[in-house]
Design an enzyme around this catalytic site. Structure first.
Site, PDB file in Angstrom:
ATOM      1  N   SER A 263      23.733  53.614  53.585  1.00  0.00           N
ATOM      2  CA  SER A 263      24.741  52.552  53.664  1.00  0.00           C
ATOM      3  C   SER A 263      25.317  52.215  52.292  1.00  0.00           C
ATOM      4  O   SER A 263      26.509  51.902  52.177  1.00  0.00           O
ATOM      5  CB  SER A 263      24.143  51.302  54.311  1.00  0.00           C
ATOM      6  OG  SER A 263      23.896  51.549  55.678  1.00  0.00           O
ATOM      7  N   PHE A 264      24.507  52.276  51.255  1.00  0.00           N
ATOM      8  CA  PHE A 264      24.986  51.976  49.904  1.00  0.00           C
ATOM      9  C   PHE A 264      26.129  52.916  49.518  1.00  0.00           C
ATOM     10  O   PHE A 264      27.054  52.520  48.812  1.00  0.00           O
ATOM     11  CB  PHE A 264      23.823  52.090  48.911  1.00  0.00           C
ATOM     12  CG  PHE A 264      24.146  51.571  47.543  1.00  0.00           C
ATOM     13  CD1 PHE A 264      24.048  50.220  47.252  1.00  0.00           C
ATOM     14  CD2 PHE A 264      24.558  52.436  46.535  1.00  0.00           C
ATOM     15  CE1 PHE A 264      24.356  49.728  45.986  1.00  0.00           C
ATOM     16  CE2 PHE A 264      24.860  51.962  45.273  1.00  0.00           C
ATOM     17  CZ  PHE A 264      24.757  50.602  44.993  1.00  0.00           C
TER      18      PHE A 264
ATOM     19  N   HIS B  96      14.773  45.179  48.659  1.00  0.00           N
ATOM     20  CA  HIS B  96      15.726  46.282  48.720  1.00  0.00           C
ATOM     21  C   HIS B  96      16.788  46.016  49.791  1.00  0.00           C
ATOM     22  O   HIS B  96      17.980  46.257  49.576  1.00  0.00           O
ATOM     23  CB  HIS B  96      14.975  47.595  49.000  1.00  0.00           C
ATOM     24  CG  HIS B  96      15.843  48.801  48.994  1.00  0.00           C
ATOM     25  ND1 HIS B  96      16.364  49.337  47.834  1.00  0.00           N
ATOM     26  CD2 HIS B  96      16.290  49.586  49.999  1.00  0.00           C
ATOM     27  CE1 HIS B  96      17.084  50.397  48.128  1.00  0.00           C
ATOM     28  NE2 HIS B  96      17.064  50.568  49.439  1.00  0.00           N
TER      29      HIS B  96
ATOM     30  N   PHE C 265      33.887  46.894  58.618  1.00  0.00           N
ATOM     31  CA  PHE C 265      32.449  46.811  58.322  1.00  0.00           C
ATOM     32  C   PHE C 265      31.661  46.937  59.625  1.00  0.00           C
ATOM     33  O   PHE C 265      31.614  46.020  60.432  1.00  0.00           O
ATOM     34  CB  PHE C 265      32.169  45.460  57.657  1.00  0.00           C
ATOM     35  CG  PHE C 265      30.758  45.289  57.165  1.00  0.00           C
ATOM     36  CD1 PHE C 265      30.362  45.799  55.946  1.00  0.00           C
ATOM     37  CD2 PHE C 265      29.831  44.571  57.915  1.00  0.00           C
ATOM     38  CE1 PHE C 265      29.072  45.613  55.472  1.00  0.00           C
ATOM     39  CE2 PHE C 265      28.539  44.379  57.454  1.00  0.00           C
ATOM     40  CZ  PHE C 265      28.163  44.903  56.232  1.00  0.00           C
TER      41      PHE C 265
ATOM     42  N   TRP D 126      21.245  57.541  57.035  1.00  0.00           N
ATOM     43  CA  TRP D 126      19.998  56.776  57.083  1.00  0.00           C
ATOM     44  C   TRP D 126      19.954  56.022  58.400  1.00  0.00           C
ATOM     45  O   TRP D 126      20.954  55.481  58.841  1.00  0.00           O
ATOM     46  CB  TRP D 126      19.940  55.817  55.900  1.00  0.00           C
ATOM     47  CG  TRP D 126      18.586  55.229  55.691  1.00  0.00           C
ATOM     48  CD1 TRP D 126      18.163  54.001  56.088  1.00  0.00           C
ATOM     49  CD2 TRP D 126      17.472  55.851  55.046  1.00  0.00           C
ATOM     50  NE1 TRP D 126      16.851  53.808  55.725  1.00  0.00           N
ATOM     51  CE2 TRP D 126      16.402  54.947  55.083  1.00  0.00           C
ATOM     52  CE3 TRP D 126      17.277  57.100  54.449  1.00  0.00           C
ATOM     53  CZ2 TRP D 126      15.159  55.234  54.538  1.00  0.00           C
ATOM     54  CZ3 TRP D 126      16.048  57.370  53.906  1.00  0.00           C
ATOM     55  CH2 TRP D 126      15.007  56.456  53.954  1.00  0.00           C
TER      56      TRP D 126
ATOM     57  N   SER E 125      23.312  51.323  58.958  1.00  0.00           N
ATOM     58  CA  SER E 125      22.231  50.514  59.529  1.00  0.00           C
ATOM     59  C   SER E 125      21.179  50.295  58.451  1.00  0.00           C
ATOM     60  O   SER E 125      20.633  51.249  57.907  1.00  0.00           O
ATOM     61  CB  SER E 125      21.604  51.240  60.727  1.00  0.00           C
ATOM     62  OG  SER E 125      20.445  50.573  61.164  1.00  0.00           O
ATOM     63  N   VAL E 126      20.936  49.011  58.161  1.00  0.00           N
ATOM     64  CA  VAL E 126      19.908  48.648  57.193  1.00  0.00           C
ATOM     65  C   VAL E 126      18.921  47.745  57.922  1.00  0.00           C
ATOM     66  O   VAL E 126      19.324  46.738  58.509  1.00  0.00           O
ATOM     67  CB  VAL E 126      20.508  47.921  55.969  1.00  0.00           C
ATOM     68  CG1 VAL E 126      19.434  47.687  54.913  1.00  0.00           C
ATOM     69  CG2 VAL E 126      21.683  48.700  55.386  1.00  0.00           C
TER      70      VAL E 126
END
Length: 170
Positions: A65-66, A97, A122, A31, A89-90
């Site tokens: 990422s989850f 969300h 991380f 993602w 990357s979020v």
């Protein structure tokens, strides 16, 4: 911002242990692929620059990422690695969300570090917008992937200390 006055790619090579005898796993979220590929390239380049052999870098991709936590857990269980870098990357959207994904991912990676004897680094950008992510994945603030690779080398060396290993520097 925490990185506004810091280039994430700058480090003193003389202070980094030589990584020639280490194996690293890198689990990469698909993602926001443009961002995560930039982070991966930064991490890979730093590992190679500090002595890691190309064949000692194992890459696995996961959807988002989850899913990094599960990917890292499986890598710990099935691969002999000295450290793992979780790359994701979020980017903030209009809903909550973002908060749930960021919190769960950070908690999951923390849990892996507590439960297992393989350091998991991380390297998940949690940005307000795409420009911030670009700036931290090879843009004007350098590359968080580079910073994560240096952390992985240092943690692999720390892990090696309990085996009585000598930690060689450049």
């Amino acid at each position: 911002m925490a990185t506004s006055n810091k280039n994430l790619s700058e480090y003193d090579k003389a202070t980094i242990p030589n990584a020639k005898d280490f194996r690293f796993g890198i689990v990469v979220s698909e993602w926001n692929e443009t961002i995560t590929e930039g982070l991966f390239k930064g991490a890979e380049e730093a590992l190679l620059e500090n002595g890691t052999l190309a064949e000692n870098i194992i890459r696995w991709d996961v959807p988002g990422s989850f899913e990094l936590t599960y990917g890292c857990k499986r890598m710990i269980q099935t691969q002999k690695v000295d450290a793992i870098i979780a790359i994701g990357s979020v980017i903030q959207g209009e809903t909550k969300h973002f908060d749930f994904v960021c919190g769960a991912t950070a908690q999951g990676i923390k849990d892996l570090n507590v439960l297992h004897n393989v350091p998991v680094i991380f390297c998940v950008l949690t940005d307000n917008n795409m420009q911030q992510a670009i700036d931290r994945s090879g843009g004007k603030h350098g590359n968080k992937g580079t910073e994560a690779a240096i952390a992985a080398i240092k943690m692999a060396a720390l892990k090696g200390k309990d085996k009585g290993g000598d930690i060689g520097y450049h």
